[in-house]
Design an enzyme around this catalytic site. Structure first.
Site, PDB file in Angstrom:
ATOM      1  N   LYS A 118       0.817  -1.222   0.000  1.00 36.24           N
ATOM      2  CA  LYS A 118       0.000   0.000   0.000  1.00 36.24           C
ATOM      3  C   LYS A 118       0.847   1.265   0.000  1.00 36.24           C
ATOM      4  O   LYS A 118       0.431   2.278  -0.552  1.00 36.24           O
ATOM      5  CB  LYS A 118      -0.965   0.005   1.186  1.00 36.24           C
ATOM      6  N   LYS A 210      -4.993  -9.311  -6.272  1.00 31.35           N
ATOM      7  CA  LYS A 210      -6.252  -9.564  -5.578  1.00 31.35           C
ATOM      8  C   LYS A 210      -7.292  -8.511  -5.959  1.00 31.35           C
ATOM      9  O   LYS A 210      -6.946  -7.362  -6.232  1.00 31.35           O
ATOM     10  CB  LYS A 210      -6.014  -9.628  -4.063  1.00 31.35           C
ATOM     11  N   LYS A 213     -10.781  -2.952  -3.338  1.00 28.27           N
ATOM     12  CA  LYS A 213     -11.594  -1.738  -3.392  1.00 28.27           C
ATOM     13  C   LYS A 213     -10.842  -0.621  -4.081  1.00 28.27           C
ATOM     14  O   LYS A 213     -11.422   0.235  -4.726  1.00 28.27           O
ATOM     15  CB  LYS A 213     -11.902  -1.250  -1.977  1.00 28.27           C
TER      16      LYS A 213
HETATM   17  P1  ATP Z   1      -8.496  -2.127   0.576  1.00 31.17           P
HETATM   18  O1  ATP Z   1      -7.950  -2.327  -0.804  1.00 31.17           O
HETATM   19  O2  ATP Z   1      -8.949  -0.716   0.873  1.00 31.17           O
HETATM   20  O3  ATP Z   1      -7.628  -2.716   1.681  1.00 31.17           O
HETATM   21  P2  ATP Z   1     -10.092  -4.510   0.649  1.00 31.17           P
HETATM   22  O4  ATP Z   1     -10.842  -4.882  -0.546  1.00 31.17           O
HETATM   23  O5  ATP Z   1      -8.845  -5.259   0.975  1.00 31.17           O
HETATM   24  O6  ATP Z   1      -9.849  -2.938   0.606  1.00 31.17           O
HETATM   25  P3  ATP Z   1     -10.827  -4.585   3.456  1.00 31.17           P
HETATM   26  O7  ATP Z   1     -11.872  -3.750   4.095  1.00 31.17           O
HETATM   27  O8  ATP Z   1      -9.383  -4.260   3.704  1.00 31.17           O
HETATM   28  O9  ATP Z   1     -11.108  -4.600   1.887  1.00 31.17           O
HETATM   29  O10 ATP Z   1     -11.061  -6.088   3.856  1.00 31.17           O
HETATM   30  C1  ATP Z   1     -12.290  -6.587   4.369  1.00 31.17           C
HETATM   31  C2  ATP Z   1     -12.284  -8.102   4.351  1.00 31.17           C
HETATM   32  O11 ATP Z   1     -12.354  -8.570   2.998  1.00 31.17           O
HETATM   33  C3  ATP Z   1     -11.011  -8.719   4.943  1.00 31.17           C
HETATM   34  O12 ATP Z   1     -11.373  -9.866   5.694  1.00 31.17           O
HETATM   35  C4  ATP Z   1     -10.222  -9.123   3.735  1.00 31.17           C
HETATM   36  O13 ATP Z   1      -9.340 -10.194   4.004  1.00 31.17           O
HETATM   37  C5  ATP Z   1     -11.315  -9.525   2.779  1.00 31.17           C
HETATM   38  N1  ATP Z   1     -10.892  -9.409   1.386  1.00 31.17           N
HETATM   39  C6  ATP Z   1     -10.465  -8.278   0.776  1.00 31.17           C
HETATM   40  N2  ATP Z   1     -10.173  -8.525  -0.505  1.00 31.17           N
HETATM   41  C7  ATP Z   1     -10.418  -9.844  -0.713  1.00 31.17           C
HETATM   42  C8  ATP Z   1     -10.304 -10.701  -1.846  1.00 31.17           C
HETATM   43  N3  ATP Z   1      -9.886 -10.234  -3.007  1.00 31.17           N
HETATM   44  N4  ATP Z   1     -10.654 -12.005  -1.705  1.00 31.17           N
HETATM   45  C9  ATP Z   1     -11.091 -12.481  -0.511  1.00 31.17           C
HETATM   46  N5  ATP Z   1     -11.198 -11.729   0.593  1.00 31.17           N
HETATM   47  C10 ATP Z   1     -10.887 -10.421   0.506  1.00 31.17           C
HETATM   48 MG    MG Z   2      -7.642  -4.706   2.630  1.00 37.74          MG
END
Ligand code: ATP
Ligand code: MG
Length: 348
Positions: A118, A210, A213
């Site tokens: 990040k 992955k 968001k």
């Molecule tokens: P950011 O990119 O802002 O970190 P994010 O998509 O990783 O956003 P988070 O709010 O950090 O979202 O994570 C929320 C939950 O979703 C966590 O348990 C994380 O492990 C899970 N998660 C995030 N992305 C994935 C993915 N691509 N596949 C499975 N689980 C995910």
């Molecule tokens: Mg995350």
């Protein structure tokens, strides 16, 4: 020492809730309600660790906090039986994070890959909060002395750090912990729950990244709020290779994009990749993709509709967060009181 079994997990209100969040985390949150006391948190203090133009500023943060709350409820989380709240309303989370800052070691944090990813190349310009993120996450979990944390695969390393912090606290203060009647450990060594065919949903544009968001391309992910046409378009355009699907799981090795779509299908259908391949082995993507669109729309459509309905009543969403915060504060305050006694911080 035996700990009361309790589930804690969080989702950041950083916008664009996607299929990865849903399958990797929220679906598990819903399942675990049947057997555990659960606490689900909208982790707003984590969201602001990235630059303000990324988290979007005050109005966006408020909107996204309500949107994650609505997604929890629309997916089937019961805020009456369990606890749903936003992190910043329970000051004990940040308070315990400070105490854990004095337990965690720099060397441990220096190994965290999420920070490296990040922060990117311009590490000097990253916020201290982004660096400290895993310590706050350990505090989120341990302030409720949670024993189980459902998360996606990307959070595995942070859960290991959480255990390291708990272990060091239990060791450093072993004598005081015993003196205060907590036996041979105050904090549990929390177990991650990372299971099923979609623990790491990948970007629809690049099977090595992955789904996230924060990806600049909206075509990289299916958002929980996408309508049927958008879902169809994104899945139709998803990157694949030219070969038909294999009949066995082993045939997905070195085919990241195919593996990802089969995993998504399996998770949405609540089955295994092997079962999906029994049905679709030998099929071209021109057959499989429309089936995946149909399944995705069937599963996500009702959630999107319910989120939309819930979001029209901001007062209702905020009342859920207020009620959850009151209950979470009680659990957190109890932990903090003991922690202060254990450390020797005088309380009057
Ligand atoms: P950011 O990119 O802002 O970190 P994010 O998509 O990783 O956003 P988070 O709010 O950090 O979202 O994570 C929320 C939950 O979703 C966590 O348990 C994380 O492990 C899970 N998660 C995030 N992305 C994935 C993915 N691509 N596949 C499975 N689980 C995910
Ligand atoms: Mg995350």
């Amino acid at each position: 020492m035996a700990f009361k079994q309790r589930v804690f997990s969080g989702v950041q209100p950083t916008g664009n809730l996607h299929l990865g969040n849903y399958l990797g985390a929220i679906v598990k949150f819903v399942e675990l309600q049947r057997h555990y006391d659960c606490i689900y948190c909208v982790v707003d203090l984590h969201a602001i660790t990235v630059p303000i133009n990324v988290w979007g500023g005050p109005a966006t943060l408020r909107q996204n906090t309500r949107e994650v709350t609505a997604a929890f409820i629309a997916s089937g989380i019961d805020p009456k039986k369990h606890i749903v709240f936003n992190q910043s309303q329970v000051a004990e989370h940040a308070e315990l994070a400070w105490l854990f800052n004095c337990v965690a070691r720099l060397g441990w944090l220096n190994r965290m890959t999420q920070f490296k990813e990040k922060a990117g190349k311009d590490r000097e310009n990253a916020s201290i909060g982004l660096y400290d993120y895993p310590v706050l996450m350990a505090a989120d979990i341990l302030v409720h002395r949670a024993t189980h944390v459902p998360v996606g695969d990307d959070q595995k390393q942070h859960l290991e750090l959480c255990r390291d912090i708990a272990q060091k606290f239990n060791n450093d203060f072993a004598e005081s912990i015993r003196e205060h009647g907590h036996g041979d450990g105050f904090f549990p060594l929390t177990e991650p729950i990372i299971q099923g065919p979609a623990t790491r949903v990948m970007s629809l544009r690049d099977g090595t990244k992955k789904m996230s968001k924060s990806d600049a391309s909206d075509y990289s992910r299916v958002n929980l709020t996408d309508d049927a046409d958008t879902i169809a378009q994104k899945i139709r355009k998803a990157k694949t290779d030219p070969d038909p699907l294999p009949s066995e799981e082993a045939g997905l090795a070195n085919r990241a994009e195919a593996d990802n779509l089969v995993g998504i299908y399996a998770a949405l259908a609540e089955t295994s990749k092997a079962d999906v391949l029994k049905q679709y082995g030998g099929a071209q993507f021109s057959t499989f993709k429309p089936a995946l669109v149909e399944l995705s729309v069937a599963k996500l459509g009702p959630i999107a509709a319910e989120m939309k309905r819930l979001l029209q009543d901001v007062a209702y969403i905020d009342s859920i967060l207020a009620n959850g915060s009151t209950r979470a504060r009680a659990s957190a305050a109890e932990t903090m009181k003991s922690v202060k006694d254990i450390i020797g911080l005088v309380q009057s």
